[in-house]
Design an enzyme around this catalytic site. Structure first.
Site, PDB file in Angstrom:
ATOM      1  N   HIS A  22       0.849  -1.199   0.000  1.00 16.18           N
ATOM      2  CA  HIS A  22       0.000   0.000   0.000  1.00 16.18           C
ATOM      3  C   HIS A  22       0.883   1.247   0.000  1.00 16.18           C
ATOM      4  CE1 HIS A  22       0.573   0.906   4.304  1.00 16.18           C
ATOM      5  NE2 HIS A  22       0.507  -0.406   4.487  1.00 16.18           N
ATOM      6  N   ARG A 104       5.693  18.283 -15.566  1.00 13.23           N
ATOM      7  CA  ARG A 104       6.413  17.238 -16.302  1.00 13.23           C
ATOM      8  C   ARG A 104       7.614  16.680 -15.542  1.00 13.23           C
ATOM      9  NH1 ARG A 104       9.784  18.467 -21.805  1.00 13.23           N
ATOM     10  NH2 ARG A 104      10.722  16.434 -22.041  1.00 13.23           N
ATOM     11  N   TYR A 126       0.386  13.331 -23.551  1.00 12.99           N
ATOM     12  CA  TYR A 126       0.169  13.325 -22.092  1.00 12.99           C
ATOM     13  C   TYR A 126      -0.610  12.078 -21.679  1.00 12.99           C
ATOM     14  CZ  TYR A 126       1.782  18.134 -22.419  1.00 12.99           C
ATOM     15  OH  TYR A 126       2.523  19.264 -22.676  1.00 12.99           O
ATOM     16  N   ASN A 128       0.393   9.532 -19.973  1.00 10.68           N
ATOM     17  CA  ASN A 128       1.013   8.854 -18.841  1.00 10.68           C
ATOM     18  C   ASN A 128       0.130   8.985 -17.599  1.00 10.68           C
ATOM     19  OD1 ASN A 128       3.626   8.433 -20.254  1.00 10.68           O
ATOM     20  ND2 ASN A 128       3.654  10.656 -20.207  1.00 10.68           N
TER      21      ASN A 128
END
Length: 139
Positions: A22, A104, A126, A128
């Site tokens: 976790h 970024r 973008y 990701n």
């Protein structure tokens, strides 16, 4: 092949997801992301969109409920985001909560600390995303 596990989740991917604890984060990157520059644990999922991977992973993966569990890169100044990218990721995850947007280079720093990076075949700008693992509830 195992029952109930999406065929887009490879054995190596399943191992990595199982090993994560976790609070650990995993990057699902687009096809252009410099994954090997930032992380030593890199898996490939060429030809699969990030949303397809997210849809395959999320039944196996509890999102963190104590911190924002979904992180995406913000647009570079002067550039714009395509809202369809976030929408398809939300749909794949079945997630309506907050998405943290990071600059970024801050995203790259986060990728260095991630448990692993999965390079997808995603070509969206973008494209990701980072997801943070939570505690799996005991049934």
């Amino acid at each position: 092949m195992l029952k109930g596990i999406s065929p887009v989740v490879s054995p190596d991917m399943l191992k990595v997801l199982c090993e994560m604890g976790h609070g650990d984060e995993i990057v699902i990157s687009d096809a252009h992301f410099p994954a090997h520059t930032f992380n030593s644990t890199v898996l490939r999922a060429d030809g699969l969109g990030a949303d397809t991977l997210l849809k395959g992973i999320i039944p196996l993966f509890e999102l963190d409920s104590y911190a924002t569990p979904v992180i995406m890169m913000e647009a570079v100044p002067g550039d714009t985001l395509d809202p369809a990218v976030e929408a398809k990721y939300r749909a794949a995850l079945g997630y309506e909560g907050e998405i943290e947007r990071v600059e970024r280079y801050a995203f790259y720093e986060r990728a260095k600390k991630a448990y692993a990076v999965i390079i997808s075949g995603e070509t969206a700008k973008y494209g990701n995303i980072i997801i943070k693992k939570g505690v799996t509830p005991i049934a």
